[in-house]
Design a protein around this motif. Structure first.
Motif, short mmCIF file in Angstrom:
data_model
loop_
_atom_site.label_atom_id
_atom_site.label_comp_id
_atom_site.label_asym_id
_atom_site.label_seq_id
_atom_site.Cartn_x
_atom_site.Cartn_y
_atom_site.Cartn_z
N TYR A 90 72.32 28.23 -46.73
CA TYR A 90 70.87 28.39 -46.75
C TYR A 90 70.53 29.40 -45.65
CZ TYR A 90 70.42 24.10 -49.57
OH TYR A 90 70.49 23.16 -50.56
N TYR A 91 69.35 30.00 -45.75
CA TYR A 91 68.92 30.99 -44.76
C TYR A 91 67.49 30.68 -44.34
CZ TYR A 91 72.84 33.37 -47.05
OH TYR A 91 74.07 33.67 -47.59
N ILE A 92 67.10 31.17 -43.19
CA ILE A 92 65.73 31.03 -42.70
C ILE A 92 65.14 32.43 -42.55
CG2 ILE A 92 64.25 30.26 -40.80
CD1 ILE A 92 66.43 28.14 -40.18
N TYR A 93 63.94 32.59 -43.08
CA TYR A 93 63.27 33.89 -43.04
C TYR A 93 61.88 33.69 -42.43
CZ TYR A 93 60.93 38.09 -45.03
OH TYR A 93 60.22 39.25 -45.21
N ALA A 94 61.63 34.36 -41.30
CA ALA A 94 60.34 34.23 -40.61
C ALA A 94 59.58 35.54 -40.68
CB ALA A 94 60.56 33.83 -39.15
N GLN A 95 58.26 35.43 -40.85
CA GLN A 95 57.37 36.58 -40.88
C GLN A 95 56.25 36.35 -39.87
OE1 GLN A 95 56.39 35.77 -45.08
NE2 GLN A 95 57.08 37.84 -45.52
N THR A 96 55.96 37.38 -39.07
CA THR A 96 54.89 37.27 -38.08
C THR A 96 53.83 38.32 -38.36
OG1 THR A 96 56.46 36.47 -36.41
CG2 THR A 96 54.33 37.28 -35.63
N MET A 97 52.60 37.86 -38.57
CA MET A 97 51.46 38.73 -38.84
C MET A 97 50.32 38.33 -37.92
SD MET A 97 49.29 39.26 -42.42
CE MET A 97 48.51 37.64 -42.39
N ASN A 98 49.81 39.28 -37.17
CA ASN A 98 48.67 39.04 -36.27
C ASN A 98 48.91 37.85 -35.34
OD1 ASN A 98 47.40 41.14 -37.64
ND2 ASN A 98 46.39 39.76 -39.09
N GLY A 99 50.14 37.75 -34.84
CA GLY A 99 50.48 36.71 -33.88
C GLY A 99 50.82 35.36 -34.48
N LYS A 100 50.74 35.21 -35.80
CA LYS A 100 51.05 33.95 -36.46
C LYS A 100 52.37 34.08 -37.22
CE LYS A 100 49.51 30.87 -40.18
NZ LYS A 100 48.55 30.67 -41.28
N THR A 101 53.28 33.11 -37.04
CA THR A 101 54.59 33.15 -37.69
C THR A 101 54.70 32.04 -38.72
OG1 THR A 101 55.61 34.05 -35.68
CG2 THR A 101 57.09 33.11 -37.32
N GLN A 102 55.24 32.38 -39.89
CA GLN A 102 55.54 31.39 -40.91
C GLN A 102 57.03 31.45 -41.20
OE1 GLN A 102 52.70 32.77 -43.83
NE2 GLN A 102 54.24 33.94 -44.97
N TYR A 103 57.64 30.27 -41.38
CA TYR A 103 59.08 30.16 -41.52
C TYR A 103 59.44 29.64 -42.91
CZ TYR A 103 59.21 30.50 -36.40
OH TYR A 103 59.08 30.91 -35.09
N GLY A 104 60.29 30.39 -43.62
CA GLY A 104 60.69 30.00 -44.96
C GLY A 104 62.17 29.70 -45.03
N LEU A 105 62.53 28.77 -45.91
CA LEU A 105 63.93 28.47 -46.21
C LEU A 105 64.32 29.20 -47.49
CD1 LEU A 105 63.85 24.69 -45.32
CD2 LEU A 105 65.48 26.33 -44.35
N VAL A 106 65.39 29.97 -47.42
CA VAL A 106 65.87 30.71 -48.59
C VAL A 106 66.89 29.82 -49.29
CG1 VAL A 106 66.80 32.88 -49.44
CG2 VAL A 106 65.60 32.83 -47.24
N VAL A 107 66.60 29.47 -50.55
CA VAL A 107 67.41 28.50 -51.29
C VAL A 107 67.69 29.00 -52.70
CG1 VAL A 107 66.25 26.64 -50.00
CG2 VAL A 107 65.46 27.21 -52.30
N GLY A 108 68.64 28.36 -53.32
CA GLY A 108 68.81 28.50 -54.76
C GLY A 108 67.97 27.43 -55.43
N ALA A 109 66.90 27.83 -56.13
CA ALA A 109 66.02 26.89 -56.83
C ALA A 109 66.59 26.63 -58.22
CB ALA A 109 64.61 27.44 -56.92
N TYR A 110 66.36 25.45 -58.72
CA TYR A 110 66.99 24.97 -59.97
C TYR A 110 66.19 25.44 -61.19
CZ TYR A 110 69.51 21.50 -62.86
OH TYR A 110 70.29 20.87 -63.79
N VAL A 111 66.87 26.11 -62.10
CA VAL A 111 66.23 26.63 -63.30
C VAL A 111 65.53 25.52 -64.09
CG1 VAL A 111 66.70 27.59 -65.60
CG2 VAL A 111 67.66 28.69 -63.56
N ASP A 112 66.21 24.39 -64.25
CA ASP A 112 65.62 23.30 -65.04
C ASP A 112 64.36 22.73 -64.39
OD1 ASP A 112 67.61 23.72 -66.84
OD2 ASP A 112 68.54 21.74 -66.66
#
Length: 415
Positions: A90-112
């Motif tokens: 799994y991976y973690i991807y963070a984005q910072t805009m105007n001083g605010k950071t949001q953190y996402g988990l990069v996953v394999g999502a299930y087709v079904d």
């Protein structure tokens, strides 16, 4: 339960990430991509906008363009510009805009999960756009770009992510154009991977925030591969597609505003008078005025800003769609007064993402290109989740998420 899995990501070496990464394919046109790529042969635009490798004017839907995408994807791997991880992560991807950071988990999502409605959508998709992305997934046998999901806040995952956020990231750069910061970590611990899998399994649903066409295309290709494989077991990589999942409370949704070319034959005075049936109308003068709360709108007309407040009884607080400001404005202003019924096809209206600011609305009206502008208060993530849970679909052009995900940080192969 939401099923996710780690995957062997294909990623640029650390020293090349800023040469490879790009904006997503659908936020710029072919000529903008050509200009941004310039003479950088490592730019991901050669894979996601491969028409830039053909003469100006070549259609992005030309069969040769899809073939070029696959050719370039293989070239990037052969040259070491993209390298596959040796094991699943799994991976973690963070984005910072105007001083605010949001953190996402990069996953394999299930087709079904998508096919059965456990991955929930709030927008309609167009078959032609789905088919375009399906061709791109098929020819590359990979999800080159991620989709953007939201999930209900989860303290366990938040603590895990924050622990990694205190360590040195694999990637850390400021993107050109938007100027936002992007960071990326690899989860390289079996216990942490198990925690991610288990915590997602407790969630009844995931929610598509942005990327409905990519989600549909990725899931439909996965389902297609299931049908075509006589030895299908359910464990194949094509049963999953790449998603970046963010906690719902962290996401920033900006206003998505409207500009119209005419007043449907009305004078300014007649238009303002017609608005008074369903709104209180207050002249705010010449200074830019931004809506302050739900059910409040800003109108820019004849170099003046007006505050419009929807009257009681014009919306239904018990209806997840009827309470939306995009629905109120579409019904009572665009349709009832201006006779703009189909927002998807009308040539009399255009839409402006909130990142451009209300100054862009003013500019387009003052230039004479547009007659009037309407600014809306942003939709909330909770409203989006309520609509998705109800099985309903939002009106067109209702949400604008920022920052956009950068492409090229990680890729998911379907084999």
């Amino acid at each position: 339960m939401a099923i996710v899995k780690p995957f062997k990501g294909i990623r640029p070496p650390k020293e090349l990430v800023e040469q490879v990464e790009s904006r997503p394919y659908d936020v710029l046109d072919s000529e903008e991509a050509r200009a941004e790529a310039g003479d950088n042969e490592k730019s991901l635009y050669h894979i996601i906008k491969p028409e830039i490798d053909f003469p100006v004017g070549t259609s992005e839907y030309d069969p040769r363009v899809y073939e070029k995408a696959a050719e370039n994807f293989q070239k990037f791997q052969d040259k070491g510009w993209l390298v596959q991880d040796s094991r699943e992560h799994y991976y973690i991807y963070a984005q910072t805009m105007n001083g605010k950071t949001q953190y996402g988990l990069v996953v394999g999502a299930y087709v079904d999960d998508y096919m059965q409605g456990r991955i929930k959508k709030h927008e309609l998709t167009r078959r032609d756009k789905e088919e375009d992305r399906m061709k791109h997934v098929r020819v590359n046998n990979a999800n080159i770009e991620p989709v953007f999901f939201a999930y209900p806040d989860n303290k366990v995952l938040d603590q895990l992510i924050m622990r990694y956020a205190q360590t040195e990231p694999e990637y850390d750069f400021i993107a050109p154009i938007d100027g936002f910061r992007h960071q990326f970590w690899v989860i390289d611990n079996a216990a942490d991977e198990q925690t991610v899998t288990e915590e997602f399994s407790k969630m009844p649903s995931l929610y598509i925030a942005d990327g409905h066409h990519r989600s549909a295309a990725a899931a439909l290709v996965g389902a297609e591969k299931q049908r075509q494989n006589p030895n299908h077991t359910g464990k194949e990589e094509y049963n999953y597609f790449m998603a970046v999942c963010f906690q719902a409370s962290q996401l920033t949704i900006l206003d998505y505003n409207r500009v119209v070319k005419d007043l449907n034959g009305l004078t300014s005075e007649q238009f303002l008078d017609a608005l008074k049936k369903n709104f209180t109308v207050e002249d705010k003068g010449t200074e830019i005025y931004k809506p302050q709360q739900l059910h409040e709108f800003s109108l820019y007309l004849d170099q003046h800003w007006y505050c419009l407040r929807a009257k009681e009884g014009t919306y239904d607080n018990n209806d997840p769609i009827g309470v939306l400001d995009v629905d109120i404005s579409s019904r009572l202003i665009l349709d009832e007064i201006l006779n703009i019924g189909d927002l998807r096809s009308s040539k009399r209206i255009d839409f402006v993402g909130g990142l451009r600011g209300l100054g862009e609305l003013k500019r387009r009206v003052d230039s004479g290109e547009m007659r009037a502008a309407l600014a809306l208060y942003p939709v909330s993530m909770q409203q989006i989740m309520d609509i998705a849970d109800s099985g309903k679909i939002m009106p067109p052009k209702a949400t604008w998420f920022e920052p956009k995900l950068r492409s090229g940080l990680v890729i998911h192969k379907l084999v």
